[in-house]
Design a protein around this motif. Structure first.
Motif, PDB file in Angstrom:
ATOM      1  N   ALA A   9     -66.643 -63.159 -45.624  1.00 53.07           N
ATOM      2  CA  ALA A   9     -66.459 -63.182 -44.157  1.00 53.07           C
ATOM      3  C   ALA A   9     -66.703 -61.797 -43.590  1.00 53.07           C
ATOM      4  O   ALA A   9     -65.906 -60.887 -43.771  1.00 53.07           O
ATOM      5  CB  ALA A   9     -65.073 -63.663 -43.807  1.00 53.07           C
ATOM      6  N   VAL A  10     -67.822 -61.612 -42.900  1.00 49.85           N
ATOM      7  CA  VAL A  10     -68.192 -60.325 -42.312  1.00 49.85           C
ATOM      8  C   VAL A  10     -68.702 -60.595 -40.900  1.00 49.85           C
ATOM      9  O   VAL A  10     -69.508 -61.506 -40.679  1.00 49.85           O
ATOM     10  CB  VAL A  10     -69.285 -59.638 -43.141  1.00 49.85           C
ATOM     11  CG1 VAL A  10     -69.673 -58.302 -42.498  1.00 49.85           C
ATOM     12  CG2 VAL A  10     -68.832 -59.415 -44.581  1.00 49.85           C
ATOM     13  N   PHE A  11     -68.207 -59.790 -39.942  1.00 47.67           N
ATOM     14  CA  PHE A  11     -68.806 -59.859 -38.624  1.00 47.67           C
ATOM     15  C   PHE A  11     -68.920 -58.461 -38.078  1.00 47.67           C
ATOM     16  O   PHE A  11     -68.344 -57.503 -38.615  1.00 47.67           O
ATOM     17  CB  PHE A  11     -67.998 -60.786 -37.675  1.00 47.67           C
ATOM     18  CG  PHE A  11     -66.547 -60.437 -37.556  1.00 47.67           C
ATOM     19  CD1 PHE A  11     -66.110 -59.582 -36.558  1.00 47.67           C
ATOM     20  CD2 PHE A  11     -65.596 -60.994 -38.421  1.00 47.67           C
ATOM     21  CE1 PHE A  11     -64.758 -59.291 -36.435  1.00 47.67           C
ATOM     22  CE2 PHE A  11     -64.262 -60.689 -38.288  1.00 47.67           C
ATOM     23  CZ  PHE A  11     -63.828 -59.832 -37.296  1.00 47.67           C
ATOM     24  N   VAL A  12     -69.713 -58.315 -37.047  1.00 46.24           N
ATOM     25  CA  VAL A  12     -70.037 -57.010 -36.472  1.00 46.24           C
ATOM     26  C   VAL A  12     -69.417 -56.924 -35.084  1.00 46.24           C
ATOM     27  O   VAL A  12     -69.517 -57.868 -34.288  1.00 46.24           O
ATOM     28  CB  VAL A  12     -71.546 -56.796 -36.395  1.00 46.24           C
ATOM     29  CG1 VAL A  12     -71.873 -55.435 -35.776  1.00 46.24           C
ATOM     30  CG2 VAL A  12     -72.165 -56.900 -37.797  1.00 46.24           C
ATOM     31  N   VAL A  13     -68.766 -55.745 -34.816  1.00 51.68           N
ATOM     32  CA  VAL A  13     -68.178 -55.510 -33.490  1.00 51.68           C
ATOM     33  C   VAL A  13     -68.701 -54.204 -32.948  1.00 51.68           C
ATOM     34  O   VAL A  13     -69.181 -53.342 -33.702  1.00 51.68           O
ATOM     35  CB  VAL A  13     -66.638 -55.458 -33.577  1.00 51.68           C
ATOM     36  CG1 VAL A  13     -66.063 -56.782 -34.086  1.00 51.68           C
ATOM     37  CG2 VAL A  13     -66.160 -54.316 -34.479  1.00 51.68           C
ATOM     38  N   ASP A  14     -68.618 -54.103 -31.601  1.00 48.60           N
ATOM     39  CA  ASP A  14     -69.031 -52.826 -31.017  1.00 48.60           C
ATOM     40  C   ASP A  14     -67.824 -51.919 -30.931  1.00 48.60           C
ATOM     41  O   ASP A  14     -66.731 -52.244 -31.415  1.00 48.60           O
ATOM     42  CB  ASP A  14     -69.670 -53.044 -29.658  1.00 48.60           C
ATOM     43  CG  ASP A  14     -68.729 -53.708 -28.652  1.00 48.60           C
ATOM     44  OD1 ASP A  14     -67.494 -53.683 -28.912  1.00 48.60           O
ATOM     45  OD2 ASP A  14     -69.226 -54.240 -27.655  1.00 48.60           O
ATOM     46  N   ALA A  15     -67.998 -50.718 -30.335  1.00 52.06           N
ATOM     47  CA  ALA A  15     -66.930 -49.717 -30.296  1.00 52.06           C
ATOM     48  C   ALA A  15     -65.698 -50.235 -29.543  1.00 52.06           C
ATOM     49  O   ALA A  15     -64.580 -49.774 -29.804  1.00 52.06           O
ATOM     50  CB  ALA A  15     -67.445 -48.417 -29.647  1.00 52.06           C
ATOM     51  N   GLY A  16     -65.901 -51.193 -28.636  1.00 54.73           N
ATOM     52  CA  GLY A  16     -64.762 -51.730 -27.887  1.00 54.73           C
ATOM     53  C   GLY A  16     -64.077 -52.885 -28.576  1.00 54.73           C
ATOM     54  O   GLY A  16     -63.095 -53.419 -28.065  1.00 54.73           O
ATOM     55  N   PHE A  89     -74.713 -44.837 -42.455  1.00 56.36           N
ATOM     56  CA  PHE A  89     -74.106 -44.004 -43.487  1.00 56.36           C
ATOM     57  C   PHE A  89     -73.653 -42.665 -42.935  1.00 56.36           C
ATOM     58  O   PHE A  89     -72.957 -41.927 -43.586  1.00 56.36           O
ATOM     59  CB  PHE A  89     -75.091 -43.788 -44.653  1.00 56.36           C
ATOM     60  CG  PHE A  89     -75.122 -44.945 -45.590  1.00 56.36           C
ATOM     61  CD1 PHE A  89     -74.107 -45.104 -46.528  1.00 56.36           C
ATOM     62  CD2 PHE A  89     -76.125 -45.893 -45.518  1.00 56.36           C
ATOM     63  CE1 PHE A  89     -74.129 -46.176 -47.392  1.00 56.36           C
ATOM     64  CE2 PHE A  89     -76.150 -46.964 -46.381  1.00 56.36           C
ATOM     65  CZ  PHE A  89     -75.147 -47.115 -47.328  1.00 56.36           C
ATOM     66  N   ASP A  90     -74.066 -42.360 -41.696  1.00 52.11           N
ATOM     67  CA  ASP A  90     -73.644 -41.121 -41.062  1.00 52.11           C
ATOM     68  C   ASP A  90     -72.401 -41.423 -40.241  1.00 52.11           C
ATOM     69  O   ASP A  90     -72.487 -42.050 -39.179  1.00 52.11           O
ATOM     70  CB  ASP A  90     -74.744 -40.552 -40.186  1.00 52.11           C
ATOM     71  CG  ASP A  90     -74.369 -39.206 -39.578  1.00 52.11           C
ATOM     72  OD1 ASP A  90     -73.226 -38.753 -39.811  1.00 52.11           O
ATOM     73  OD2 ASP A  90     -75.227 -38.611 -38.909  1.00 52.11           O
ATOM     74  N   PRO A  91     -71.177 -41.022 -40.612  1.00 51.38           N
ATOM     75  CA  PRO A  91     -69.945 -41.397 -39.885  1.00 51.38           C
ATOM     76  C   PRO A  91     -69.854 -40.761 -38.515  1.00 51.38           C
ATOM     77  O   PRO A  91     -69.063 -41.197 -37.684  1.00 51.38           O
ATOM     78  CB  PRO A  91     -68.838 -40.885 -40.822  1.00 51.38           C
ATOM     79  CG  PRO A  91     -69.476 -39.785 -41.622  1.00 51.38           C
ATOM     80  CD  PRO A  91     -70.909 -40.185 -41.803  1.00 51.38           C
ATOM     81  N   ASP A  92     -70.651 -39.702 -38.288  1.00 48.62           N
ATOM     82  CA  ASP A  92     -70.604 -39.041 -36.980  1.00 48.62           C
ATOM     83  C   ASP A  92     -71.458 -39.754 -35.928  1.00 48.62           C
ATOM     84  O   ASP A  92     -71.409 -39.424 -34.743  1.00 48.62           O
ATOM     85  CB  ASP A  92     -71.069 -37.591 -37.107  1.00 48.62           C
ATOM     86  CG  ASP A  92     -70.142 -36.771 -38.000  1.00 48.62           C
ATOM     87  OD1 ASP A  92     -68.939 -37.085 -38.030  1.00 48.62           O
ATOM     88  OD2 ASP A  92     -70.637 -35.827 -38.674  1.00 48.62           O
ATOM     89  N   GLN A  93     -72.216 -40.741 -36.338  1.00 52.19           N
ATOM     90  CA  GLN A  93     -73.103 -41.442 -35.389  1.00 52.19           C
ATOM     91  C   GLN A  93     -72.369 -42.672 -34.854  1.00 52.19           C
ATOM     92  O   GLN A  93     -72.054 -43.588 -35.603  1.00 52.19           O
ATOM     93  CB  GLN A  93     -74.399 -41.857 -36.095  1.00 52.19           C
ATOM     94  CG  GLN A  93     -75.351 -42.604 -35.172  1.00 52.19           C
ATOM     95  CD  GLN A  93     -76.606 -43.028 -35.917  1.00 52.19           C
ATOM     96  OE1 GLN A  93     -76.906 -42.504 -36.955  1.00 52.19           O
ATOM     97  NE2 GLN A  93     -77.318 -43.996 -35.356  1.00 52.19           N
ATOM     98  N   PRO A  94     -72.066 -42.714 -33.584  1.00 51.00           N
ATOM     99  CA  PRO A  94     -71.363 -43.892 -33.009  1.00 51.00           C
ATOM    100  C   PRO A  94     -72.267 -45.116 -32.977  1.00 51.00           C
ATOM    101  O   PRO A  94     -73.486 -44.996 -32.970  1.00 51.00           O
ATOM    102  CB  PRO A  94     -70.994 -43.436 -31.603  1.00 51.00           C
ATOM    103  CG  PRO A  94     -72.028 -42.405 -31.253  1.00 51.00           C
ATOM    104  CD  PRO A  94     -72.391 -41.706 -32.541  1.00 51.00           C
ATOM    105  N   GLY A  95     -71.645 -46.304 -32.974  1.00 50.33           N
ATOM    106  CA  GLY A  95     -72.445 -47.532 -32.929  1.00 50.33           C
ATOM    107  C   GLY A  95     -71.596 -48.734 -33.215  1.00 50.33           C
ATOM    108  O   GLY A  95     -70.453 -48.812 -32.768  1.00 50.33           O
ATOM    109  N   THR A  96     -72.155 -49.648 -33.951  1.00 48.12           N
ATOM    110  CA  THR A  96     -71.433 -50.878 -34.282  1.00 48.12           C
ATOM    111  C   THR A  96     -70.738 -50.721 -35.617  1.00 48.12           C
ATOM    112  O   THR A  96     -71.026 -49.808 -36.398  1.00 48.12           O
ATOM    113  CB  THR A  96     -72.418 -52.057 -34.336  1.00 48.12           C
ATOM    114  OG1 THR A  96     -73.450 -51.733 -35.276  1.00 48.12           O
ATOM    115  CG2 THR A  96     -73.045 -52.293 -32.978  1.00 48.12           C
TER     116      THR A  96
END
Length: 794
Positions: A9-16, A89-96
């Motif tokens: 079970a995997v789903f993708v969320v945005d920053a909010g 893989f870059d933790p400093d890059q914001p996203g999903t």
């Protein structure tokens, strides 16, 4: 097989926290369809436990395990563990963010929840390689049991781990790069080593490809275990390096169309031969052979290659610079998987130095190191060959033994370096005196041997031997000083004097002995008469060694008379041999043999003991001032402990040392004057009397004579022969005057006539002995003469 839980079970969320995509596993786990879940947020789907707090932002939950209740469509509350990771893989890059929902123990759906309806499920699980699916966060979504085995981890442990941590720290940047490459370009391949939880290491060849699970971008791939291949490659690298670094030259040839052509040579081959691989690749290696040389070895190699067999040979080749070198060559065939010989490997060892060393050892084993002449071993071989040739062809050959007459004198007076130079010069002269097919050998310190082949006649052989003797006798200049050598030569002829090595050598040795017995510096040929003489000498030597122990020796005492009073004041002990078969043997027959064999030492000891016994017998008769003289040999004088041993003998027998006189010849003293002076001083310290025998026959100097601690000098009998002749009279008068001036007493021996006696008395000689007064007497007769006070008439 019982399937184990597989988190899907995997789903993708945005920053909010709004859900952007939802996979099939989520639908099956919650009962919501993709349409139902659209526009919902994370907090609406998951009720986090109170400790976690539901108000935390998404970014704050990254890489933090949280627990909570999953709200299902049928109102169930499903306990889950939640992991959130960035899609990059870059933790400093914001996203999903990827949200991985894992049911807690006992509530997981079937392992194949995602692919259970696919016909490939069993295929994936049964793959002989690692299979995996990774999302953009670097987490595993799907894998088979081989990955679990390689990583030594359980199914529950794997989803929460970043895949880069499955590798060594130094390899991780490359691993991330390859995963990114697969997401960006669609595929990637690389080799890497998986490191298990407990240290197990597995080398794998990974192939990755990009795909999507619903709206979720993923990569899937396989990892083929190449550990065995890696080990094989490592072994090949090691062997290749060993070949490359080997000190032995290695050449590999390829078999094509019946030919063996060079395919590879290592650096050692290039260094050994001077040829580079570029120069000789594709050539037949036989280009280095020497035509007509080592033909048998080349034939063996050719036959072995033809039969596809191993072979070893020693042969000579030519380097690029033209230099010939010896090599030990080993050739072995190499077969392919079908057993067909495709290559040959040759290993070459340069044994040039070893061959030269072997030849040097062979030369040293057969030659004298000082002169380079043949030694005894080689002489035996050469002599046997020459004798056999002479017998077969009925020709004359000869064996000559040469012994330098005065070599000890040369060493003692000129030094051993000068002695070595003399030996080398004699060796050169001998080599120049014979032909190349003759043999010159050195078999001892100053002993040389000639094997002379194919002589025209006995007369010409005799002429050759005499020319050799004269050539050896020519003075040799060493360090500005002339040294005069001399040689005695004994010659045997073959097959005239023998047809075996032993007989010919014994004959030459007998001739040599005869040459020395005749006064040295001459040559003698072997004859049957000579053989008889040598035989008698050997028998005499053998008998003499037993005579002392068998009490066959007897002493005679020749009286010494004071010429002023006519009284008998002493006697000289003269040894005789009473042979049980031959009767009385005179000293001139056996004393030289005793000197030569060393028997003179025990014989001399016996004489001293017998003389002391006679002195004790006279003392018991009341005669205490009588002196008995004993001749001392050179060997006795040179004995280190002679004086000490004599002191013990005198003490044990109770004899006054002043009653014993030791006679030493003038020549004995002058051979080594310094040593003689030291030995005489030790004897004089004992209290014995000392005299110089045969005075006037040697070469003593006045300076030495003054230093010798002697009491008497004896005029040799040769100077009394014709005292009425001016020559003899002058010498005798001079010796008497010299002795008196040195405060020594003078004794004349061998007095046989009244004229001689009158002359001695006229010139004031002190004592005399000889047949005119008395021959040698037995001990009993001497006692009677002394006790009766028999005197020389006035």
């Amino acid at each position: 097989m019982n399937p184990s839980p597989l988190p899907l079970a995997v789903f993708v969320v945005d920053a909010g926290g709004a859900i952007a995509s939802w996979n099939k596993a989520c639908e099956k786990l919650t009962g919501y369809s993709a349409a139902d879940i659209r526009n919902k947020t994370l907090e609406q789907i998951i009720e986090f436990d109170l400790a976690d707090g539901c108000a935390r932002p998404i970014a704050a939950r990254v890489d933090v395990d949280s627990t909570g209740q999953l709200r299902c469509a049928d109102s169930r509350r499903l306990p889950v563990r939640v992991t959130i990771a960035p899609q990059s893989f870059d933790p400093d890059q914001p996203g999903t963010y990827s949200v991985i929902v894992i049911p807690r123990a006992g509530l997981a759906p079937p392992r194949y929840a995602l692919i259970q309806d696919l016909p490939t499920a069993d295929i994936i699980e049964g793959l002989p390689c690692v299979f995996y699916v990774i999302d953009q966060s670097g987490r595993l979504l799907l894998w088979n049991h081989l990955l679990e085995n390689a990583l030594e981890m359980t199914a529950e442990e794997l989803p929460t781990c970043d895949v880069q941590h499955f590798f060594d720290e130094n390899d991780r940047p490359d691993i991330v790069a390859k995963i990114v490459e697969a997401f960006e370009t669609g595929q990637s391949s690389h080799e890497a080593e998986l490191v298990g939880k407990h240290g197990k290491r597995s080398s794998l060849l990974f192939h990755c490809a990009r795909t999507s699970l619903g709206d979720l971008p993923v990569i899937f791939g396989t990892g083929l275990d190449i550990s065995a291949r890696k080990q094989t490659e490592q072994g090949l690298r090691v062997r290749e390096r060993a070949i490359y670094s080997s000190v032995n030259a290695i050449v590999i040839t390829c078999c094509e169309n019946g030919k063996n052509l060079v395919e590879y040579v290592n650096p050692a081959f290039e260094q050994m031969t001077g040829y580079t691989l570029a120069e000789i690749k594709g050539h037949d290696p036989r280009f280095m052979r020497i035509e007509g040389c080592d033909v048998h070895e080349h034939k063996r190699i050719h036959e072995a290659l033809k039969k596809r067999e191993s072979v070893q040979a020693i042969l000579r080749n030519v380097r690029k610079n033209g230099e010939v070198f010896w090599n030990d060559l080993r050739i072995d065939p190499v077969s392919n998987v079908d057993g067909e010989v495709t290559h040959f490997v040759g290993v070459i060892s340069d044994i040039t130095e070893a061959r030269h060393y072997e030849r040097r050892l062979h030369h040293l084993a057969h030659h004298d190191p000082l002169t380079g002449l043949a030694n005894r071993t080689l002489l035996q071989d050469e002599l046997k060959f020459s004798i056999d040739f002479a017998v077969r062809n009925k020709v004359l050959g000869a064996l000559a033994f040469l012994d330098l007459d005065n070599f000890k004198h040369i060493n003692d007076n000129f030094g051993h370096d000068a002695g070595d130079e003399v030996l080398r010069e004699i060796a050169n002269r001998l080599k120049m005196s014979v032909r190349d097919n003759d043999t010159v050998a050195r078999v001892g310190g100053d002993e040389f041997v000639l094997v002379i082949n194919n002589q025209p006649s006995h007369e010409q052989l005799a002429d050759l031997i005499e020319r050799i003797r004269q050539r050896v006798n020519v003075p040799i200049t060493v360090a500005g000083r002339d040294i005069l050598p001399g040689t005695s030569i004994g010659v045997s002829r073959f097959p005239h004097d023998g047809d075996t090595v032993d007989r010919v050598m014994r004959a030459a040795d007998a001739a040599m002995y005869h040459a020395k017995a005749l006064g040295k510096n001459n040559s003698q040929f072997y004859s049957s008469e000579l053989n008889q003489i040598v035989h008698e000498h050997l028998m005499l030597e053998a008998s003499l060694s037993k005579a002392i122990g068998n009490r066959e020796m007897v002493l005679g005492y020749q009286p010494k008379v004071d010429l002023r009073t006519g009284k008998v004041v002493g006697a000289e002990a003269l040894v005789r041999w009473n042979h049980p078969e031959n009767g009385i043997v005179l000293p001139d027959k056996f004393i030289p043999v005793a000197e030569e064999t060393g028997l003179i030492v025990p014989l001399g000891e016996w004489v001293i003991i017998e003389a002391c016994g006679a002195l004790k017998a006279l003392a018991r008769l009341g005669v205490h001032d009588f002196v008995i003289s004993v001749n001392l040999s050179a060997r006795q004088l040179r004995q280190r402990q002679f004086a000490a041993q004599l002191a013990r003998t005198l003490g044990r027998l109770g004899v006054n040392p002043a009653n014993l006189e030791l006679e030493v010849t003038e020549s004995q003293l002058m051979d080594h004057p310094d040593e003689a002076m030291e030995a005489l001083a030790e004897l004089k310290a004992l209290g014995v009397r000392l005299s110089i025998d045969d005075f006037g026959t040697g070469y003593s100097s006045l300076s030495h004579l003054q230093k010798f601690p002697v009491d008497f000098i004896k005029i040799d009998r040769s100077f009394l022969g014709e005292v009425n002749l001016d020559a003899h009279a002058v010498i005798t008068r001079a010796i008497i005057a010299l002795g008196h001036n040195l405060k020594l007493k003078v004794i004349a021996e061998g007095v046989e006539t009244l004229e001689q006696l009158t002359f001695l008395r006229t010139h004031h000689c002190d004592q005399m002995q000889g047949h005119y007064f008395s021959p040698a007497l037995s001990q009993k007769s001497l006692e009677e003469m002394v006790c009766s006070d028999t005197r020389l008439p006035g």
